[in-house]
Design a protein around this motif. Structure first.
Motif, PDB file in Angstrom:
ATOM      1  N   GLY A 107     -11.339 -31.878  20.563  1.00 40.93           N
ATOM      2  CA  GLY A 107     -12.160 -32.076  21.752  1.00 40.93           C
ATOM      3  C   GLY A 107     -11.919 -33.431  22.207  1.00 40.93           C
ATOM      4  O   GLY A 107     -11.217 -34.318  21.586  1.00 40.93           O
ATOM      5  N   SER A 108     -12.160 -33.720  23.532  1.00 45.69           N
ATOM      6  CA  SER A 108     -11.895 -34.975  24.263  1.00 45.69           C
ATOM      7  C   SER A 108     -12.135 -36.172  23.616  1.00 45.69           C
ATOM      8  O   SER A 108     -11.223 -37.169  23.450  1.00 45.69           O
ATOM      9  N   ILE A 109     -13.387 -36.434  23.374  1.00 51.72           N
ATOM     10  CA  ILE A 109     -13.852 -37.733  22.908  1.00 51.72           C
ATOM     11  C   ILE A 109     -13.224 -37.861  21.512  1.00 51.72           C
ATOM     12  O   ILE A 109     -12.773 -39.000  21.176  1.00 51.72           O
ATOM     13  N   ALA A 110     -13.249 -37.112  20.647  1.00 51.41           N
ATOM     14  CA  ALA A 110     -12.872 -37.154  19.396  1.00 51.41           C
ATOM     15  C   ALA A 110     -11.109 -37.515  19.457  1.00 51.41           C
ATOM     16  O   ALA A 110     -10.632 -38.573  18.656  1.00 51.41           O
ATOM     17  N   PHE A 111     -10.662 -36.820  20.260  1.00 55.08           N
ATOM     18  CA  PHE A 111      -9.113 -36.789  20.344  1.00 55.08           C
ATOM     19  C   PHE A 111      -8.709 -38.460  20.750  1.00 55.08           C
ATOM     20  O   PHE A 111      -7.981 -39.144  19.925  1.00 55.08           O
ATOM     21  N   MET A 112      -9.520 -38.825  21.783  1.00 56.90           N
ATOM     22  CA  MET A 112      -9.094 -40.045  22.357  1.00 56.90           C
ATOM     23  C   MET A 112      -9.519 -41.389  21.360  1.00 56.90           C
ATOM     24  O   MET A 112      -8.654 -42.060  21.094  1.00 56.90           O
ATOM     25  N   GLN A 113     -10.615 -41.234  20.638  1.00 60.98           N
ATOM     26  CA  GLN A 113     -11.040 -42.005  19.723  1.00 60.98           C
ATOM     27  C   GLN A 113     -10.005 -42.203  18.738  1.00 60.98           C
ATOM     28  O   GLN A 113      -9.524 -43.276  18.230  1.00 60.98           O
ATOM     29  N   ARG A 114      -9.563 -40.936  18.175  1.00 63.80           N
ATOM     30  CA  ARG A 114      -8.551 -40.997  17.028  1.00 63.80           C
ATOM     31  C   ARG A 114      -7.164 -41.758  17.504  1.00 63.80           C
ATOM     32  O   ARG A 114      -6.520 -42.291  16.692  1.00 63.80           O
ATOM     33  N   TYR A 115      -6.611 -40.932  18.541  1.00 65.11           N
ATOM     34  CA  TYR A 115      -5.579 -41.364  19.114  1.00 65.11           C
ATOM     35  C   TYR A 115      -5.307 -42.940  19.389  1.00 65.11           C
ATOM     36  O   TYR A 115      -4.517 -43.495  18.989  1.00 65.11           O
ATOM     37  N   LEU A 116      -6.408 -43.699  19.968  1.00 69.69           N
ATOM     38  CA  LEU A 116      -6.482 -44.971  20.299  1.00 69.69           C
ATOM     39  C   LEU A 116      -6.516 -45.787  18.897  1.00 69.69           C
ATOM     40  O   LEU A 116      -5.887 -46.835  19.109  1.00 69.69           O
ATOM     41  N   SER A 117      -7.539 -45.376  18.089  1.00 73.71           N
ATOM     42  CA  SER A 117      -7.571 -46.040  16.904  1.00 73.71           C
ATOM     43  C   SER A 117      -6.054 -45.964  16.023  1.00 73.71           C
ATOM     44  O   SER A 117      -5.711 -46.833  15.531  1.00 73.71           O
ATOM     45  N   GLU A 118      -5.388 -44.711  16.113  1.00 68.68           N
ATOM     46  CA  GLU A 118      -4.150 -44.620  15.445  1.00 68.68           C
ATOM     47  C   GLU A 118      -3.219 -45.626  15.933  1.00 68.68           C
ATOM     48  O   GLU A 118      -2.343 -46.186  15.391  1.00 68.68           O
TER      49      GLU A 118
END
Length: 157
Positions: A107-118
């Motif tokens: 999903g959009s929010i979870a992907f962005m959150q994880r990607y940015l965090s990584e």
């Protein structure tokens, strides 16, 4: 912040809607990896400059290197963007389609959150979402056995 990025992504994808090319054109090349229904709902756009959200808040989060990086492509939801000299590069398309599957699964929010965090914690080249895409595109490039990529992504994330 993530909502602001998502609004930018939606606006960008809408702006380029008329230029999108359906990935079903890769049905033969990617038949052992991506189901036709997945490819039929995935798109790419050839652009002269890769669109990226260049917000001060993102730079203050420590992802300036990613924003400024010369990328061959970038994925936003079910649409990815590639430079003209990469439009015939199957490996780039394969790689970005892995990201389409990741966006779809998380999903959009979870992907962005994880990607940015990584990226913040590990850097682009060590980010697990990127490593997954690079490992899978290398597998494809080296004529590896077919894998249902969307299912693999769902089982791996």
């Amino acid at each position: 912040m993530l909502k602001k990025i998502e609004q930018w992504i939606d606006k960008t994808n809408t702006y380029y809607t008329s230029q999108r090319v359906c990935c079903s054109q890769f049905k033969n090349e990617f038949s052992d990896f991506y189901p036709l229904d997945f490819l039929s709902n995935s798109f790419y756009v050839v652009v002269d400059k890769i669109p990226k959200p260049d917000f001060d808040e993102l730079r203050s989060m420590g992802v300036s290197d990613f924003i400024d990086m010369d990328a061959a492509g970038i994925t936003y939801k079910n649409t990815y963007y590639v430079l003209p000299h990469m439009q015939d590069n199957l490996r780039v398309h394969f790689h970005e389609l892995v990201h389409v599957a990741q966006w779809g699964e998380l999903g959009s929010i979870a992907f962005m959150q994880r990607y940015l965090s990584e990226i913040q914690q590990l850097g682009y080249h060590n980010a697990p979402l990127e490593l997954m895409a690079y490992e899978l595109d290398a597998h494809f490039t080296h004529a590896g056995e077919g894998i249902n990529i969307p299912r693999h992504v769902a089982n791996t994330l």
